[in-house]
Design an enzyme around this catalytic site. Sequence first.
Site, PDB file in Angstrom:
ATOM      1  N   ASP A  28      49.756   9.066 -28.231  1.00 30.18           N
ATOM      2  CA  ASP A  28      48.740  10.121 -28.304  1.00 30.18           C
ATOM      3  C   ASP A  28      47.523   9.721 -29.122  1.00 30.18           C
ATOM      4  OD1 ASP A  28      49.454  12.352 -26.844  1.00 30.18           O
ATOM      5  OD2 ASP A  28      50.845  13.093 -28.360  1.00 30.18           O
TER       6      ASP A  28
HETATM    7  C1  BGC Z   1      54.255  13.250 -29.609  1.00 33.04           C
HETATM    8  C2  BGC Z   1      54.566  12.398 -28.399  1.00 33.04           C
HETATM    9  C3  BGC Z   1      53.846  11.078 -28.498  1.00 33.04           C
HETATM   10  C4  BGC Z   1      54.138  10.395 -29.819  1.00 33.04           C
HETATM   11  C5  BGC Z   1      53.360   9.119 -29.993  1.00 33.04           C
HETATM   12  C6  BGC Z   1      54.539  12.476 -30.870  1.00 33.04           C
HETATM   13  O1  BGC Z   1      54.120  13.228 -31.953  1.00 33.04           O
HETATM   14  O2  BGC Z   1      55.054  14.412 -29.563  1.00 33.04           O
HETATM   15  O3  BGC Z   1      54.198  13.075 -27.222  1.00 33.04           O
HETATM   16  O4  BGC Z   1      54.280  10.284 -27.432  1.00 33.04           O
HETATM   17  O5  BGC Z   1      53.833  11.262 -30.880  1.00 33.04           O
HETATM   18  O6  BGC Z   1      52.008   9.327 -30.177  1.00 33.04           O
END
Ligand code: BGC
Length: 812
Positions: free
Chosen positions: A483
């Site tokens: 993200d």
């Molecule tokens: C989110 C995921 C994401 C991960 C890596 C988490 O906080 O819920 O959707 O893939 O972070 O960024």
Amino acid sequence: MKFGHFDDEHREYVIETPKTPLPWINYLGSKEFFSLISNTCGGYTFYKDAKLLRLTRYRYNDVPMDINGKYFYIKDGDTVWNPGWKPTQTDLDEYECRHGIGYSKFKGVKNGVRADVLTFVPVNDNCEVSRLVVTNDSSAEKSISIFSYVEWCLWNADDDSRNFQRNFSTGEVEVKGSAIYHKTEYRERRNHYAVYSVNAPITAFDTARDSFLGLYHYAGDPEAVLNGKLTNSMASGWSPIAAHQLDVTLKPGESKSYVFVLGYIENPVEDKWESHNVINKKPAEALLAKYDTDAKVDAAFAELNDQWDKLLNIYTVDSSNDKVNRMVNIWNQYQCMVTFNMSRSASYYESGIGRGMGFRDSCQDLLGFVHLIPDRARERIIDIASTQFQDGRAYHQYQPLTKKGNSDIGSGFGDDPLWLIAGTSAYIRETGDTTILDEMVPFDNDESVAETLMEHLRRSFGYVDTHRGPHRLPLIGRADWNDCLNLNCHSTQPGESFQTFGPSEGPVAESVFIGGMFVKYGNEYADICDLKGLTDEAAKVRASVAEMTEILLDSGAGWDGEWFVRAYDSYGGKVGSKDCEEGQIYIEPQGFCVLAGVGKETGQAQKALDSVKAKLDTKYGVMILQPAYTVYHEELGEVSSYPPGYKENAGIFCHNNPWVSIAETVIGRGDRAFEVYKKTCPAYTEEISEIHRTEPYIYCQMVAGADAKFHGEGKNSWLTGTAAWTFVNISQYILGVYPTLKGLSVDPCVPADFGDFSVKRVYRGVEYDITVKQNGVQKGVKQLIVDGAQVEGTVIPYDASKKTVKVEVVMG
Ligand code: BGC
């Protein structure tokens, strides 16, 4: 250093001191009524939605830590103490907290009085039951007072923590006998209330917080408790609470038991009132009557344990490694169920008012619980797919209460569509139920544009296939799994959200990671097409997958020489390449491309994983990238916003460690697969709890990487895709019992010294009793014998007419 120990026989973690490095919590409830409870009785309760229907108040990021909860106080002479130590923090002579599967137990002993608390949410009722047993272990008669205390939340937890000009004037309660009712806003548009009661006559009560605590006191020194006398206050406007007082005399050796019930009641609109402004209490009284004796509580507790016995018997392993047995048979599967219930909404790090259900998160969580609750997994898939857009894109999040996509984050995450294929494929491989593909499912919750689920999957694959960049790699959009890799965002002002600022898609920024997903889930989609008899479509999909595989292995596109590139930024520059100054190698494409089988034949798979070991490995797990970003890179976004070693900037993101471990099994290196598995595995990190700090029985999202000051420190425990992926890794790849479309396959990949083991697996209604002779071999099945007959390959032919099947596997 440890702060407790595992009790595998009772499926409990036994915490021996209240002074754990962080609050160590547990979850109660499995359907609609939930509580979080810490080892010092902190936590809170909600019905269905942690934001909109919060029963009790919690203050995140408060000091001292973890201060609000559901407390019992014992006043014995001048000493006031709590069975869970907090909030008075009076030193106890003995303390123990046992977090079990769906329940927690506390034992506190002080000055010859012993208090035992058992707390759980019954299987079929919207309430939390707490049984408090007080025992006089001294040789003299004891007269003590017991007090209970909960602080009500005014339902909407977000509004509750902000809208004081209104909230300080709305609190309303009723009291009848020992039952205290919280009815704020019931007179207007709500038709639900909460009740807190005890199955014995009380001496007194309080319902106004100021009267109970005293204006300048807190839960650690409540004035009314110190005075030994509650005041029968009736909350009016100001903060309502519920507190009971019971005065008890105990002979030496005598015990008394009290059952407290905290419940949630909804009344039909036409049946809200008993008389003018007096709430209809009939359903509450019926609920309380179900738990008003010890025998009834024992029966409800037994029912809860039976439910878990059934669930946890679906996959069990018996190996010579206790830690593996413990994680597989108990804690890893338990955590998978908690992520099913909570997604990323309510933990001690997720406030319950922030995120809805994540599209990609929920699809991945499903991989870990589909075997336990296939019917609910089916429902979840339909809910998720219903939020998809017609062109195949997806809302990034949806609300559990409305099940509608929300605009908080919007859409545009390049990986989201493919996760729907991952979840659906896992469901069909598990259950064999292909009727799900024919279900009519709306787009964006609009029934008028419903299509079959199969069509949803087609659009998922099609979207990624047709949205490619200059290297023919998938466009990344706002981000992919990571993200924080926001290549189209270019944010320069504080307060702009990395996830929503800038365009949702750019024509240049591409993701190699999504390329790996495309191969993995493209192949699974092609298999589904075959199953449906769509051979032409399957062939086309496989052609696209083959083309993508070439692109990934091409040194002008996905391949960097020693490992896979991570991405291309919006200027076409490489991300995760030896040509970069910082962030030269990322874990995600190495793990995912190899687990998809990319580079297996060319030797690039092995090279990529060797590079992971050489450049990203630490004693606490594999870091997400190296070298860490030391300056902010506008062209990369949030990933470079964290200090080096934390979160996506070179932290050990536990979620993608299993991808590397699975990838190692794909190339047959069992020793290394297991080494990676062990590094983040709670049963192993228990030994370093003083460094790791989070709960030693479950996974956390992130462990601080080598660049961080507190390398090895865990953060964000419980609600993480790590639970599902590590269970997939250990159960399906390392132990190797993998559901295929045609039946169960057994193809373990274990360390050379793992030894023989057996797995019991209930699959599509048949119980498989599998024994594996390992012969010191890391991978390879020499013989598969099913009910005495030798079978070619690794897949046990599925035969629904059998109840039990005996499987012998000889590795070699
Ligand atoms: C989110 C995921 C994401 C991960 C890596 C988490 O906080 O819920 O959707 O893939 O972070 O960024």
